[in-house]
Design an enzyme around this catalytic site. Sequence first.
Site, mmCIF file in Angstrom:
data_model
loop_
_atom_site.group_PDB
_atom_site.id
_atom_site.type_symbol
_atom_site.label_atom_id
_atom_site.label_comp_id
_atom_site.label_asym_id
_atom_site.label_seq_id
_atom_site.Cartn_x
_atom_site.Cartn_y
_atom_site.Cartn_z
ATOM 1 N N LYS A 128 46.955 32.654 39.026
ATOM 2 C CA LYS A 128 46.531 33.987 39.406
ATOM 3 C C LYS A 128 45.018 34.088 39.217
ATOM 4 O O LYS A 128 44.479 33.628 38.207
ATOM 5 C CB LYS A 128 47.252 35.011 38.518
ATOM 6 C CG LYS A 128 46.988 36.427 38.956
ATOM 7 C CD LYS A 128 47.651 37.451 38.077
ATOM 8 C CE LYS A 128 46.872 38.748 38.251
ATOM 9 N NZ LYS A 128 47.636 39.907 38.497
ATOM 10 N N LYS A 143 39.241 36.652 35.861
ATOM 11 C CA LYS A 143 37.964 36.307 35.236
ATOM 12 C C LYS A 143 38.173 35.411 34.035
ATOM 13 O O LYS A 143 37.407 34.479 33.817
ATOM 14 C CB LYS A 143 37.265 37.597 34.792
ATOM 15 C CG LYS A 143 36.322 38.126 35.835
ATOM 16 C CD LYS A 143 35.407 39.148 35.226
ATOM 17 C CE LYS A 143 34.287 39.486 36.182
ATOM 18 N NZ LYS A 143 33.515 40.640 35.715
#
Length: 491
Positions: free
Chosen positions: A289, A292
């Site tokens: 996925k 950050k």
Amino acid sequence: MKKYITTPIYYVNDVPHIGHAYTTIAADVLARYYKGKGDDVFFLTGTDEHGAKIAEAAKKAGMTPKEFADELAPKFADTWQKLNIDYSEFFRTTNPEHEKLVADFVKNLQDKGFVEKRSYEGLYCVACERYYKESELIEGKCPDHKTEPIKQSEENYFFLLSKLSDKLLEKIESGQFQIGPDSRKNEVISKVKSGLEDVSISRAAVEWGIPYPGDEAQTIYVWIDALLNYYTATKIYDKPDLWPADLHLMAKDILWFHAVIWPAMLIALELPLPKKVFAHGFFTINGAKMSKSVGNVIDPNEMAEIYGADVLRYALFREFPFGEDGDISKEKIAGHYTDLANTLGNLVQRTISMIIKYEIDIDESTSSRSLTSNNISKGLDTGIVRALPTGRQAKRELDVDKEIENLQFNKALEKVMTLAAEQNQYINENAPWELAKTNQSEKIAKVLDKVFFNLKNISEMIEPFMPEISEKMKKQLETLAPKPLFPKIEN
Ligand code: MSP
């Protein structure tokens, strides 16, 4: 014909990433395609700027939410420009006209008896900007963000969604309101049938939002504010005939809002429903996925700088079917660049070079597009290997248009690229350089003329996906001045 196409309006809590680019490019492909057919297209995108999520991000940056949004919104617009996205208008929910229209809309809902004040306790995920039921959580955490939602209890205004399920079902099942793909439509239908809960449409704890009409202690729930953009835009840009929208595009994460809450709001106010909502899949980056913390976020600007916007556009839609989940990576994008260079780039380059070298006169009025089956067999008689379909025939046989209209972007691209590969093979099989040894200039002319005409068609068919490459190709075919379309990238 009028065509009103939208993307979600993206949260301005951070800069745009490749996921946002994906939907926006898809909308642009459709907008360009329909424009090319002569339709009157209005393509709307923009940013979602209110709510707790933005307020938190602004606070972290030491700015007011409005300052923060003012800094971030142009980053989306700039990125879209770099990606050759030709939207009609860029919508921002902090537009005062929108804010006023949203408040009026909510007041209207209330006046029509679709709103009730209740006390409420629920589990709220700020990243999603929504409440979850205990049963929807995975090990007590938000299934999307893997974070624990916060318990919130407050007095809220509720939109009486439960009252509208029958009407909504009827619109869905009759096809008046379409949901795609089919698998998702069925999911929505079964969820609606299992019973709809009323939705809280105000927040007491969130300051950064449109004041709730008649109760300034609350703000309007950001999703109500955001969904309305599609409709308020038609007023703000003074386009009364634009509504209803023809297509709302988004990923599956926010289909529920678009396929249930949004049409229910419109039904409550007796407004026409959008014709169709379509939820494409979600993609991972190198199997994970995008996030950050994982450090795998792909910046579309960087990809466009390295490979060109059009190659990024191509790669995203060639890689996996629109509507299904998939995976993308920088390596995959690089791979598509190489493929394009080897197939399409090479074909254009060698065809034009040979046309010049063998002094072929490409005469628009007599070249292969006027080759009847009679002429084609004549071609065969003169020893030309494998008669290729001529341009117009090729276009019809490939039916790339149908694939685009059915949102089968990867199939559309595959067909065009197969046609390009076939041209390369056709050249190899007929080997003009060999024909030249025996001065068979008429045969050379026939071969190159055919390929040339198919190239012109290819340049048209790729336009919605690769507008810049398409233009370069057309120019090169016109001026017969070849220049690498996908030059070698120096590392
Ligand atoms: N602000 C809301 C939308 C309001 S619309 C009335 C929102 N914004 S968002 O910034 O989170 O954007 C979500 C959308 O971004 C998805 O629905 C999809 O269009 C796109 N995508 C974000 N990440 C993506 C992937 N990894 N894969 C595919 N699409 C992605 O939700």
